[in-house]
Design a protein around this motif. Structure first.
Motif, PDB file in Angstrom:
ATOM      1  N   ILE A 234       0.824  -1.209   0.000  1.00 25.04           N
ATOM      2  CA  ILE A 234       0.000   0.000   0.000  1.00 25.04           C
ATOM      3  C   ILE A 234       0.859   1.260   0.000  1.00 25.04           C
ATOM      4  O   ILE A 234       0.613   2.182  -0.785  1.00 25.04           O
ATOM      5  CB  ILE A 234      -0.945  -0.002   1.223  1.00 25.04           C
ATOM      6  N   ALA A 302      -9.637   8.699  -4.695  1.00 26.64           N
ATOM      7  CA  ALA A 302      -8.894   7.869  -5.654  1.00 26.64           C
ATOM      8  C   ALA A 302      -7.840   7.033  -4.921  1.00 26.64           C
ATOM      9  O   ALA A 302      -7.639   5.853  -5.236  1.00 26.64           O
ATOM     10  CB  ALA A 302      -8.232   8.758  -6.710  1.00 26.64           C
ATOM     11  N   TYR A 303      -7.179   7.650  -3.933  1.00 30.08           N
ATOM     12  CA  TYR A 303      -6.193   6.916  -3.134  1.00 30.08           C
ATOM     13  C   TYR A 303      -6.865   5.769  -2.367  1.00 30.08           C
ATOM     14  O   TYR A 303      -6.337   4.642  -2.318  1.00 30.08           O
ATOM     15  CB  TYR A 303      -5.509   7.870  -2.157  1.00 30.08           C
ATOM     16  N   TRP A 305      -9.624   4.240  -3.177  1.00 30.76           N
ATOM     17  CA  TRP A 305     -10.014   3.220  -4.153  1.00 30.76           C
ATOM     18  C   TRP A 305      -8.843   2.281  -4.432  1.00 30.76           C
ATOM     19  O   TRP A 305      -8.989   1.053  -4.430  1.00 30.76           O
ATOM     20  CB  TRP A 305     -10.464   3.891  -5.453  1.00 30.76           C
ATOM     21  N   GLU A 306      -7.670   2.838  -4.639  1.00 32.58           N
ATOM     22  CA  GLU A 306      -6.492   2.029  -4.915  1.00 32.58           C
ATOM     23  C   GLU A 306      -6.100   1.196  -3.700  1.00 32.58           C
ATOM     24  O   GLU A 306      -5.703   0.035  -3.823  1.00 32.58           O
ATOM     25  CB  GLU A 306      -5.320   2.939  -5.326  1.00 32.58           C
ATOM     26  N   THR A 307      -6.229   1.787  -2.503  1.00 29.94           N
ATOM     27  CA  THR A 307      -5.882   1.070  -1.277  1.00 29.94           C
ATOM     28  C   THR A 307      -6.770  -0.150  -1.081  1.00 29.94           C
ATOM     29  O   THR A 307      -6.287  -1.273  -0.852  1.00 29.94           O
ATOM     30  CB  THR A 307      -6.011   2.002  -0.056  1.00 29.94           C
ATOM     31  N   ARG A 309      -8.570  -1.666  -3.278  1.00 32.50           N
ATOM     32  CA  ARG A 309      -8.356  -2.612  -4.375  1.00 32.50           C
ATOM     33  C   ARG A 309      -7.133  -3.486  -4.077  1.00 32.50           C
ATOM     34  O   ARG A 309      -7.157  -4.701  -4.299  1.00 32.50           O
ATOM     35  CB  ARG A 309      -8.150  -1.850  -5.689  1.00 32.50           C
ATOM     36  N   SER A 310      -6.078  -2.868  -3.540  1.00 35.35           N
ATOM     37  CA  SER A 310      -4.875  -3.625  -3.186  1.00 35.35           C
ATOM     38  C   SER A 310      -5.171  -4.626  -2.076  1.00 35.35           C
ATOM     39  O   SER A 310      -4.692  -5.767  -2.117  1.00 35.35           O
ATOM     40  CB  SER A 310      -3.763  -2.664  -2.739  1.00 35.35           C
TER      41      SER A 310
END
Length: 319
Positions: A234, A302-303, A305-307, A309-310
């Motif tokens: 992350i 957006a951050y 969302w990426e977190t 998702r990871s």
């Protein structure tokens, strides 16, 4: 049309200028007493050296007397200062802290820099580890501030602007997987700072929160080594800041009386995104917060969302 835009902009800036509280202030460092906890190594030692170079009388507190003696020599060598004072005390022990503070004398600038961190998910982390993080980082900060306040209020020689600066981290701005206990202690320090500023403003004492990112301190490599694998995914592999750079940003923030003191670009973005009801002295920063808050929130989403998702991908892989 142009006139309307200009008039609206002027009115907006005028309103900000009028409502900004607390008002801007300058906190001098030269010829004043700067007391730093956790001052025997890392960021604390770097702040002590820079403060001494700028002409402050420096006192440092830590637990290990041998490291304190080494730090004293290092500060004197870097600055030429011969009156560096050292105090051995555990921040968790209020009586020991109070003795150190009383022996040091009235403080003009208090830098609450001590802290411990150990990253792991709560399910695996022992409660003894969690309690130690909370006791050192949060309760220890209460102890230091409570011990120092009476002398800071009554016995400062010049009665000029004084400062209480708390060294937290970007973990006080955003929660991160594996930082549960550490983030809890840091978020607690932020609440402490916001309420404390209202309590001490009438005594001309100004509170600052310092938000360094990963920094090249003695504990950094060990914390990185034991960090959960998903946390590493992350946060990625950021280049840690140098302690001297953090020390420079810290003293600049203290001297400007800023409540929020970011140390890099990401810190500024997080400061705008998480400003909430934090005090803001800077007219320029207040305008940026109002204008860019929505954009920073979008970046934050957006951050996240990426977190998440990871996290989902990592758990699917483990299954």
């Amino acid at each position: 049309m142009l006139f309307a835009i200009l008039f609206t902009s002027f009115l907006f800036l005028l309103i900000l200028y009028v409502i900004i509280r607390p008002r801007p202030v300058k906190v001098p460092i030269k010829h004043r007493h700067v007391f730093i906890t956790g001052g025997s190594s890392g960021i604390g030692l770097a702040i002590a050296k820079r403060a001494a170079i700028e002409g402050a009388r420096v006192s440092i507190m830590a637990r290990n007397i041998e490291k304190l003696e080494e730090a004293k020599k290092s500060i004197s060598l870097a600055s030429g200062a011969l009156d560096v004072c050292i105090f051995s005390a555990d921040a968790r022990d209020y009586d020991a802290v109070q003795r150190a503070v009383n022996d040091a004398g009235p403080i003009d600038v208090l830098v609450v820099n001590h802290g411990v961190y150990e990253h792991d998910v709560l399910e695996r982390q022992g409660l003894d580890v969690v309690k130690n993080i909370i006791e050192v980082n949060l309760i220890g900060s209460f102890n230091v501030i409570k011990a120092a306040l009476p002398l800071m209020k009554k016995d400062r020689k010049d009665k000029g602007p004084a400062s209480i600066a708390l060294m937290v981290s970007q973990a006080a701005q955003v929660g991160i997987y594996g930082y549960t206990a550490y983030s809890a202690s840091n978020f607690g320090l932020r609440g402490l700072a916001e309420a404390l500023q209202q309590e001490v403003i009438s005594d001309n004492i100004h509170v600052s929160l310092i938000f360094p990112p990963d920094t090249e301190t003695p504990g950094y490599k060990e914390a990185k080594r034991t960090m959960p694998e998903l946390t590493k995914t992350i946060v990625g592999s950021p280049v840690p800041m140098k302690t001297d750079d953090v020390a420079l940003k810290t003293l600049q923030g203290i001297k400007s009386g800023n409540f929020i003191v970011p140390c890099n670009f990401l810190g500024h973005v997080l400061a705008i995104a998480t400003t909430g009801l934090s005090p803001q002295r800077s007219f320029i920063m207040a305008a940026m917060e109002v204008v860019f808050a929505g954009i920073c929130r979008l970046i934050g989403l957006a951050y996240l969302w990426e977190t998440y998702r990871s996290i989902e991908m990592w758990h699917n892989k483990q299954k």
